[in-house]
Scaffold this active site. Sequence first.
Site, PDB file in Angstrom:
ATOM      1  N   GLY A 115       0.823  -1.204   0.000  1.00 27.44           N
ATOM      2  CA  GLY A 115       0.000   0.000   0.000  1.00 27.44           C
ATOM      3  C   GLY A 115       0.857   1.253   0.000  1.00 27.44           C
ATOM      4  O   GLY A 115       0.340   2.347   0.064  1.00 27.44           O
ATOM      5  N   CYS A 116       2.159   1.088  -0.071  1.00 28.03           N
ATOM      6  CA  CYS A 116       3.071   2.236  -0.051  1.00 28.03           C
ATOM      7  C   CYS A 116       3.498   2.624  -1.463  1.00 28.03           C
ATOM      8  O   CYS A 116       4.444   3.345  -1.646  1.00 28.03           O
ATOM      9  CB  CYS A 116       4.282   1.942   0.825  1.00 28.03           C
ATOM     10  SG  CYS A 116       5.104   3.451   1.375  1.00 28.03           S
ATOM     11  N   ALA A 117       2.836   2.082  -2.467  1.00 25.98           N
ATOM     12  CA  ALA A 117       3.080   2.489  -3.855  1.00 25.98           C
ATOM     13  C   ALA A 117       1.958   1.874  -4.680  1.00 25.98           C
ATOM     14  O   ALA A 117       1.020   1.298  -4.129  1.00 25.98           O
ATOM     15  CB  ALA A 117       4.439   2.012  -4.345  1.00 25.98           C
TER      16      ALA A 117
END
Lengths: 275, 380
Positions: A115-117
């Site tokens: 969820g960080c990209a």
Amino acid sequence: MNSEGAEDLTAGQFASAMVGVYDRSGKKLEQPQWVIRERPVTLYLNGKEVVTLLCAGHHLDELAVGFLYAEGFLRFPEDILDIEIDDEAGTVKLSAGHDDPIAERLWQKRTISSGCAKGSLFYFSLDALMGKRVKSDVRIAPARILDRLDDLNRLSETYRRTHGVHNTALADSDRIILFRDDIGRHNAVDMIVGHVFLHGIPLADKMLITTGRLTSELLIKAAKVNLPILVSRNTATSLSVELAVSLGVTLIGFARAGKFTVYSGQERIDVGLPG
Amino acid sequence: MSVYLDNAATSFPKPKTVIEAAGRVLEEVGASPGRGSHKHAVEAMAVVSDCRQKAAVILGVKDPERVVFTKNATESINIVLKGWLRPGDRVIYSAMEHNSVARPLMKLASQGVGIEMIPCSSTGVLDLGALDRLLRAKARLVILVHVSNVNGAMMPLQEVADACVRAKVPLFLDAAQSAGLQPIQADELGIGMLACSGHKALLGPAGVGILYVRTDLDVLPLIEGGTGSRSEELEQPEFSPDRYESGTPNLPGLAGLREGIGYILDNGMNRILNHEIGLAHYLENELWQIPGVRVFEPETRGSGSVSFVVEGMNPADTGSILDQAFDIAVRTGLHCAPLAHRTLGTFPDGTVRVSPGFSTNIDNIEYFLNGLRWIVTKRG
């Protein structure tokens, strides 16, 4: 037609069954009908069971090799030492010189995004590992695509008899090079992948024509073998379109009645080329 | 082998003394520090005070009372930005900032705070000329990340601090990646505010952050409440650290942090820094030799964090395969720092980040490299 499609591929692929055919009024007609053969075939790699496929039961060497290559278990044709087919038992035992236990660890593992990209388009780790952007400068005239689709439709005797198989062909702009059919559209594609792998056929100037839906699995398989164009008389799915854009595959659906829809990679459709 | 290479997110494993200290206060002390005069509370307070003193030492702060404990660096940053900036103020920040700075800034911008960015080169080098130009107009604050959490790039702290002193603008240093690794002399540099986490290079447990605010800067607290001091008054105490430390502190976290900082002081911060940077340089050199691997090397390295991509492969996939096939933990994506990734040209997919820690050894790095070589070879 100069293709393997001309050989008799139908032998043993279907059986005849006595069936009852009913109409709305209850009128019944007893008649023989062809039904497609379906059987489980278990693949083993170096003595270890990998998977059991439900298939029509022909071209099992190609099916096994295509499946194992597309799933990352095989890398080079010369790694294959032996392929033992037991038609009776429904097994294909493949011995390979370079067994890769690391690839086995990734078998059927889901990719994980934090969820960080943007995250991965692939859902299986082995696909993410093997799926690369297709490199091909091939261009094709629209009429050639429709011509090859017509060729495919003429080829499947089994389909005509049973309506129980998916037809798949490998073609260039001039002809169908290879034809396979099976009850599973993935099996038919795996057979073609297996044949291509075993015979070292380059794919950068070819297209794959199928009667099945254009799904993400098919897209990923195409990218793994550097196949630039996928054609179907059927529709594409949303994920297959996303993957096609990302992996540089020309995705063509609804190829029928003299026209087709291009979902991605329109640069390979050259209206200036002779049809 | 299982290899943890995500120390820039949080350090792991922790020194044994950290784990034992956190366990000991839970088992044997168990009181709320500064609340009550019984032996347990007094001992708890002693733990916190000692931790504060050690934190002051490692940050170069003479007065330990200026060192405030929060729950993490993000909370510390929010206290400063929301307690110092007002609509109409102008704030200058760098193009390598983390979302812990960028997101509160965006919110403040929507409320009328003017925000202006100091550009950085594609390797993360701060444009000091641009900073000088930006400081010609009145500014309320300059925010600087000391070391990038993406590729370990170190900012020119001394030069920026000097420029801020000349312009009489407080400098707010985000030392989340550097505290515990880089020598920081907050007082000597004239830093206005500093924020860092306790669970990264300071080796403490998660749940503890640090904030330093210079005496002359009236930063309002984010929350008010019980502090165990001046309880007869309904107004929040104005003195530090109580002004910013409402509510029961995280005693196990602080007991662990005290030991984490103690470990660094005992073993030598410079030794740990050299170890991690040595591993990073080795890693970078080896990565460059793997075909199809692109490394985002900083010009000045301040931590062991190394960022790279395998060409044509989503970093999330590379990390996923390293985890599933080799049990190697790395961090992939944007690392909560989209600004830094835009600067480095790696937005929106981000990178794979490898961040060794004090206990990482060369065998761990070799194991990682072999895993990555397998991936690259398998892709063909």
